[in-house]
Scaffold this active site. Structure first.
Site, PDB file in Angstrom:
ATOM      1  N   LYS A   1      -4.573   1.921   5.082  1.00  0.00           N
ATOM      2  CA  LYS A   1      -3.553   0.809   5.107  1.00  0.00           C
ATOM      3  C   LYS A   1      -2.115   1.228   4.596  1.00  0.00           C
ATOM      4  O   LYS A   1      -2.041   1.491   3.244  1.00  0.00           O
ATOM      5  CB  LYS A   1      -4.064  -0.281   4.361  1.00  0.00           C
ATOM      6  CG  LYS A   1      -3.215  -1.693   4.285  1.00  0.00           C
ATOM      7  CD  LYS A   1      -4.108  -2.973   4.118  1.00  0.00           C
ATOM      8  CE  LYS A   1      -2.990  -3.826   3.848  1.00  0.00           C
ATOM      9  NZ  LYS A   1      -3.362  -5.158   3.091  1.00  0.00           N
TER      10      LYS A   1
ATOM     11  N   LYS B   1      -4.101   0.609   9.900  1.00  0.00           N
ATOM     12  CA  LYS B   1      -3.268  -0.630   9.674  1.00  0.00           C
ATOM     13  C   LYS B   1      -1.869  -0.053   9.245  1.00  0.00           C
ATOM     14  O   LYS B   1      -1.806   0.238   8.110  1.00  0.00           O
ATOM     15  CB  LYS B   1      -3.991  -1.656   9.076  1.00  0.00           C
ATOM     16  CG  LYS B   1      -3.062  -2.960   8.629  1.00  0.00           C
ATOM     17  CD  LYS B   1      -3.883  -3.850   7.811  1.00  0.00           C
ATOM     18  CE  LYS B   1      -3.223  -5.130   7.708  1.00  0.00           C
ATOM     19  NZ  LYS B   1      -3.782  -5.681   6.599  1.00  0.00           N
TER      20      LYS B   1
HETATM   21  C1  PBG Z   1      -3.661  -8.476   2.352  1.00  0.00           C
HETATM   22  C2  PBG Z   1      -3.368  -8.205   3.770  1.00  0.00           C
HETATM   23  C3  PBG Z   1      -2.144  -7.966   4.810  1.00  0.00           C
HETATM   24  C4  PBG Z   1      -2.452  -8.082   5.971  1.00  0.00           C
HETATM   25  C5  PBG Z   1      -3.950  -8.167   6.129  1.00  0.00           C
HETATM   26  N1  PBG Z   1      -4.328  -8.248   4.906  1.00  0.00           N
HETATM   27  C6  PBG Z   1      -0.627  -7.956   4.122  1.00  0.00           C
HETATM   28  C7  PBG Z   1      -0.470  -7.135   2.907  1.00  0.00           C
HETATM   29  O1  PBG Z   1      -1.009  -6.142   2.808  1.00  0.00           O
HETATM   30  O2  PBG Z   1       0.510  -7.449   2.332  1.00  0.00           O
HETATM   31  C8  PBG Z   1      -1.429  -8.124   7.134  1.00  0.00           C
HETATM   32  C9  PBG Z   1      -1.952  -8.623   8.385  1.00  0.00           C
HETATM   33  C10 PBG Z   1      -0.731  -8.513   9.392  1.00  0.00           C
HETATM   34  O3  PBG Z   1       0.608  -8.279   8.912  1.00  0.00           O
HETATM   35  O4  PBG Z   1      -1.033  -9.241  10.273  1.00  0.00           O
HETATM   36  N2  PBG Z   1      -4.474  -7.944   1.530  1.00  0.00           N
END
Ligand code: PBG
Length: 349
Positions: A217, A271
Site C-alpha cells: 500500500k 493499492k
Molecule cells: C485507510 C484506508 C485508506 C483507503 C483504504 N483504507 C486511505 C488511507 O490510507 O489514507 C483508501 C481507499 C480509497 O482511496 O478508495 N487505512
C-alpha cells in the site's frame, strides 16, 4: 484503384516470401477480423466474480449522503447498507468491503471506538449478515476512521508507534470477526501485523476468517476522495509516509508481501490500482496467491469526472480499466464501479 508501387525496395537477399501485394507472412489482424474471432482469442475477461464493492456506512437511518469528490458514491446508514447488500447479492457481486464514517465526537487519539463491539462497522456487519447471509463481508483493519488525528496507528510526539498499534489492531480484528466479518483486511501497514492478527484470530476461535493483506500500500495522493468520505481529510496531521510505501519502490513491495505471506496472509492486495499494475504483476508472479487490486477513490473520481463531463465513454472506459487489472494478473478488483459493471455484465449475458 491500384496501390502505388512502394518506392522503398527491400535490401537484396532479404525480400520477404511473396504471399500478397505487400509480401507479408504475418498478419496479426486476421485474428481481429470479426467479433467472433476476437472473442475466441481473448486472453482475459472480466466477470462479476472479479468484483468487490467498497461501501461507506454512517450513523442514522434511511439516509444516503453524497460524497462530492466521489460523484455517484454515497455514505449509507446501516439500513440502507443492508439494501445495498441485497442489491449487490442480486447482481452476484461476491463481496463487500465496509468503511465507516465515524461520528467525530467518537474519535480520540487512541482510536478507542475501533474496539467497541457496537461500533458502526460491527452494527453494519451484524445487520447485513442477518439479512444477506450469502455475501462476503470484508472489513478494514486500521485506526484512521477512529482517531482524532486521522492516522492508522497510535501517534506519539509525531511518531507512529508500531508494536503498540499492532496490539490494538489484533483486538480490532477479533471484534470485527465476532460481529461477522468473513475477511479481515489490514490496511494499516504496521510491521508484523499479519502474524499477530492471525494468531489473535486463531486464539479467539476464528481459524476460518481469512486475511486479505494490503501488502503493498503506497503513500498516495489517490486516496484524497476516500479521506473526504470517511471524514479524515481535514483532521489528518502530516502524512502517512513513515508507514505507507514510497511510490518509487517496486522490489520493496515484494519484500513486504513476502513477510505477509510468511505471516499467514491468505490473499494479497495492491493499492492504488491502475498506476501500480507492475506491482500486481510482480506479486502474482512471485507468490501465486490470490492477488487483488484496489481501484481507489482518486482513480474513481478521475474516471467518473471525465465521464460526467462527456470527455470519455463510461460504458467502455470502466470495463476496460477493470480488464487491465485482470491482464496484469489480478484475481479481483475492489472498485466503486462494481454495481454498475455487474449490471452491464448481466445485461450482456
Ligand atoms: C485507510 C484506508 C485508506 C483507503 C483504504 N483504507 C486511505 C488511507 O490510507 O489514507 C483508501 C481507499 C480509497 O482511496 O478508495 N487505512
Amino acid at each position: 484503384m491500384p496501390l502505388p508501387t512502394p518506392r522503398i525496395r527491400p535490401v537484396p537477399g532479404t525480400e520477404p516470401v511473396e504471399t500478397a501485394g505487400l509480401g507479408l507472412v504475418h498478419r496479426p489482424r486476421r485474428n481481429r477480423k470479426s467479433d467472433w474471432a476476437r472473442r475466441l482469442v481473448r486472453e482475459t475477461t472480466l466477470s462479476v466474480d472479479d468484483l468487490i464493492w467498497p461501501i461507506f456506512v454512517m450513523n442514522g437511518t434511511a439516509t444516503r449522503a453524497p460524497i462530492p469528490s466521489m460523484p455517484g458514491v454515497e455514505r449509507l446508514t446501516v439500513d440502507e447498507a443492508v439494501r445495498a447488500a441485497e442489491m449487490a447479492a442480486g447482481l452476484k457481486i461476491p463481496a463487500l468491503a465496509l468503511f465507516p464514517y465515524v461520528d467525530p465526537a467518537l474519535r480520540d487519539p487512541l482510536g478507542s471506538e475501533a474496539l467497541n463491539e457496537n461500533n458502526l462497522v460491527c452494527r453494519a456487519l451484524r445487520a447485513i449478515k442477518a439479512e444477506v447471509p450469502n455475501i462476503g463481508l470484508i472489513t478494514d483493519v486500521a485506526l484512521d476512521p477512529f482517531t482524532s488525528h486521522g492516522h492508522d496507528g497510535l501517534l506519539e510526539d509525531g511518531r507512529i508507534l508500531n508494536d503498540e498499534t499492532v496490539d490494538i489492531l489484533v483486538r480490532q480484528a477479533v471484534v470485527q470477526a465476532q460481529a461477522g466479518a468473513d475477511v479481515i483486511a489490514p490496511s494499516d501497514m504496521m510491521d508484523g501485523r499479519i502474524g499477530a492478527i492471525r494468531a489473535g484470530l486463531d486464539a479467539a476461535g476464528f481459524q476460518d476468517v481469512q486475511i486479505m493483506s494490503y501488502a503493498a500500500k503506497y503513500a498516495s495522493a489517490f486516496y484524497g476522495p476516500f479521506r473526504d468520505a470517511i471524514g479524515t481529510a481535514k483532521t489528518l496531521s502530516g502524512d502517512k509516509r513513515t508507514y505507507q510505501m514510497d511510490p518509487g519502490n517496486g522490489a520493496e513491495a515484494i519484500r513486504e508481501a513476502a513477510l505477509d505471506v510468511e505471516e499467514g496472509a491468505d490473499m494479497l492486495m495492491v493499492k492504488p490500482g491502475l498506476p501500480y499494475l507492475d506491482i500486481v504483476w510482480r506479486l502474482k508472479e512471485a507468490f501465486g496467491l490470490p492477488t487483488f487490486a484496489y481501484q481507489v477513490s482518486g482513480e474513481y473520481a478521475m474516471i467518473e469526472g471525465a465521464i460526467r463531463n462527456g470527455w470519455v465513454d463510461g460504458e467502455r472506459i470502466v470495463p476496460e480499466s477493470l480488464l487491465a487489472f485482470k491482464r496484469a494478473g489480478a484475481d479481483g478488483i475492489l472498485t466503486y464501479f462494481a454495481p454498475r459493471v455487474a449490471r452491464a455484465l448481466a445485461e450482456q449475458a
